[in-house]
Design a protein around this motif. Structure first.
Motif, PDB file in Angstrom:
ATOM      1  N   PRO A  47      37.852  36.748  37.934  1.00 22.73           N
ATOM      2  CA  PRO A  47      38.763  37.480  37.045  1.00 22.73           C
ATOM      3  C   PRO A  47      38.127  38.787  36.582  1.00 22.73           C
ATOM      4  CG  PRO A  47      38.723  35.150  36.486  1.00 22.73           C
ATOM      5  CD  PRO A  47      37.644  35.354  37.498  1.00 22.73           C
ATOM      6  N   ALA A  48      38.942  39.803  36.427  1.00 23.49           N
ATOM      7  CA  ALA A  48      38.440  41.132  36.077  1.00 23.49           C
ATOM      8  C   ALA A  48      37.908  41.164  34.641  1.00 23.49           C
ATOM      9  CB  ALA A  48      39.547  42.168  36.240  1.00 23.49           C
ATOM     10  N   LEU A  49      36.911  42.002  34.431  1.00 24.67           N
ATOM     11  CA  LEU A  49      36.446  42.328  33.090  1.00 24.67           C
ATOM     12  C   LEU A  49      37.196  43.578  32.633  1.00 24.67           C
ATOM     13  CD1 LEU A  49      32.595  41.887  33.540  1.00 24.67           C
ATOM     14  CD2 LEU A  49      34.192  40.267  32.511  1.00 24.67           C
ATOM     15  N   ASN A  50      37.600  43.603  31.379  1.00 23.72           N
ATOM     16  CA  ASN A  50      38.378  44.737  30.874  1.00 23.72           C
ATOM     17  C   ASN A  50      37.610  45.468  29.784  1.00 23.72           C
ATOM     18  OD1 ASN A  50      40.394  46.545  30.169  1.00 23.72           O
ATOM     19  ND2 ASN A  50      41.457  45.068  28.865  1.00 23.72           N
ATOM     20  N   LEU A  51      37.168  46.687  30.097  1.00 23.76           N
ATOM     21  CA  LEU A  51      36.483  47.535  29.120  1.00 23.76           C
ATOM     22  C   LEU A  51      37.317  48.771  28.783  1.00 23.76           C
ATOM     23  CD1 LEU A  51      32.865  47.495  30.653  1.00 23.76           C
ATOM     24  CD2 LEU A  51      33.858  45.923  28.990  1.00 23.76           C
ATOM     25  N   GLY A  53      40.029  49.125  26.846  1.00 26.49           N
ATOM     26  CA  GLY A  53      40.662  49.230  25.543  1.00 26.49           C
ATOM     27  C   GLY A  53      42.169  49.049  25.595  1.00 26.49           C
ATOM     28  N   GLN A  54      42.728  48.883  26.789  1.00 26.52           N
ATOM     29  CA  GLN A  54      44.156  48.651  26.967  1.00 26.52           C
ATOM     30  C   GLN A  54      44.387  47.186  27.352  1.00 26.52           C
ATOM     31  OE1 GLN A  54      46.251  51.168  26.253  1.00 26.52           O
ATOM     32  NE2 GLN A  54      44.442  52.430  25.858  1.00 26.52           N
ATOM     33  N   GLN A  55      45.619  46.736  27.235  1.00 28.88           N
ATOM     34  CA  GLN A  55      45.943  45.366  27.634  1.00 28.88           C
ATOM     35  C   GLN A  55      46.048  45.298  29.150  1.00 28.88           C
ATOM     36  OE1 GLN A  55      49.042  43.192  25.772  1.00 28.88           O
ATOM     37  NE2 GLN A  55      47.859  42.997  23.892  1.00 28.88           N
ATOM     38  N   VAL A  56      45.163  44.533  29.749  1.00 33.91           N
ATOM     39  CA  VAL A  56      45.112  44.383  31.202  1.00 33.91           C
ATOM     40  C   VAL A  56      45.027  42.900  31.513  1.00 33.91           C
ATOM     41  CG1 VAL A  56      43.821  44.901  33.310  1.00 33.91           C
ATOM     42  CG2 VAL A  56      43.917  46.593  31.467  1.00 33.91           C
ATOM     43  N   ASP A  57      45.839  42.441  32.444  1.00 31.91           N
ATOM     44  CA  ASP A  57      45.783  41.038  32.857  1.00 31.91           C
ATOM     45  C   ASP A  57      44.652  40.873  33.855  1.00 31.91           C
ATOM     46  OD1 ASP A  57      46.206  38.543  34.216  1.00 31.91           O
ATOM     47  OD2 ASP A  57      48.254  38.525  33.439  1.00 31.91           O
ATOM     48  N   ASP A  63      43.744  39.498  41.485  1.00 36.18           N
ATOM     49  CA  ASP A  63      44.595  39.155  42.626  1.00 36.18           C
ATOM     50  C   ASP A  63      44.915  40.386  43.474  1.00 36.18           C
ATOM     51  OD1 ASP A  63      46.114  36.986  43.951  1.00 36.18           O
ATOM     52  OD2 ASP A  63      47.840  38.231  43.480  1.00 36.18           O
ATOM     53  N   ASP A  64      45.077  41.549  42.829  1.00 33.34           N
ATOM     54  CA  ASP A  64      45.264  42.792  43.583  1.00 33.34           C
ATOM     55  C   ASP A  64      44.047  43.068  44.469  1.00 33.34           C
ATOM     56  OD1 ASP A  64      47.747  43.216  42.427  1.00 33.34           O
ATOM     57  OD2 ASP A  64      46.995  44.575  40.880  1.00 33.34           O
ATOM     58  N   LEU A  65      42.856  42.825  43.918  1.00 32.31           N
ATOM     59  CA  LEU A  65      41.625  42.988  44.699  1.00 32.31           C
ATOM     60  C   LEU A  65      41.556  41.960  45.817  1.00 32.31           C
ATOM     61  CD1 LEU A  65      38.776  44.063  45.271  1.00 32.31           C
ATOM     62  CD2 LEU A  65      37.943  42.605  43.393  1.00 32.31           C
TER      63      LEU A  65
END
Length: 236
Positions: A47-51, A53-57, A63-65
């Motif tokens: 699962p992606a890490l989100n840095l 500051g926006q809402q990201v699933d 899954d896109d990757l």
């Protein structure tokens, strides 16, 4: 005479129908991507890490990757949900050390673990997406013998701005990019990418890839995967 007239009328009618049909245009040919290895490898996607500051699933981005990695010849990719299950079993929220990555690879039976980190996320036209693509390879980092899984999951962590090891570490590779669709070079790459990947007579044409963030993310991951594989090729 009547029969001949019917044949002529039928032929003319068929010609009119053919002329009214949708324009037929050939699809392009998408670029083929190959793993620089003589042996087929198995990679997993986390699962992606989100840095940003926006809402990201994190699962959608992963899954896109995953979908882009599946198109690499010589590569078998483990689905994101399987990796997420191993994370949960090991009580890991994210990878914070090469040892943790090696343990996940061991549990999944894969050669490497790929983790996308989202740094910039703006889905509105024109979209912007900044990503760091992080690759941990098991063959250069082995999990220590008799490892305590619970202790490993509680391992001391670096600061939030440095959650991953540095690229100098042997088991770790990273490629980073920021793709702003207002940039002419990004548009040029995007136009090349969509060849063979969209309906040439569709109502949106290539604009679908700037209006749909999942499509745009796929383009970004395609570019970063290419950078990552080229860096592996230089290693020999």
């Amino acid at each position: 005479m009547t029969r001949m007239r019917s044949i002529i009328i039928g032929t003319l009618f068929a010609s009119l129908l053919a002329g009214c049909g949708p324009e037929s245009r050939p699809y392009g040919t998408e670029e083929q991507v190959f793993l620089p290895s003589h042996k087929r490898q198995v990679w997993a996607v986390a699962p992606a890490l989100n840095l940003s500051g926006q809402q990201v699933d994190p699962l959608i981005q992963a899954d896109d990757l995953f979908q882009q990695l599946q198109q690499v010849h010589g590569l078998t990719v483990i689905p994101v949900n399987r990796t997420a299950e191993v994370f949960a079993a090991l009580h890991l929220s994210k990878i914070q050390s090469p040892e943790q990555a090696a343990l996940v690879c061991e549990q999944l039976g894969c050669d490497a673990l790929v983790i996308p980190t989202i740094t910039i996320y703006d889905p509105y036209d024109p979209p912007k997406l900044g990503v760091a693509l992080n690759l941990f390879r098991k063959e250069k980092t082995a999990a220590p013998p008799n490892v305590d899984v619970h202790e490993l999951s509680r391992e001391a962590t670096p600061p939030p701005t440095a959650v991953l090891p540095t690229p100098q570490q042997a088991a770790f590779k990273q490629t980073v990019g920021m793709f702003d669709a207002t940039n002419g070079t990004v548009r040029e790459k995007l136009n090349s990418y969509v060849q063979g990947r969209h309906d040439p007579v569709g109502p949106l044409g290539t604009r679908e890839y700037v209006l749909n963030m999942d499509r745009y993310s796929g383009f970004v991951y395609h570019e970063l995967i290419g950078d990552l594989l080229r860096s592996m090729l230089k290693e020999g």
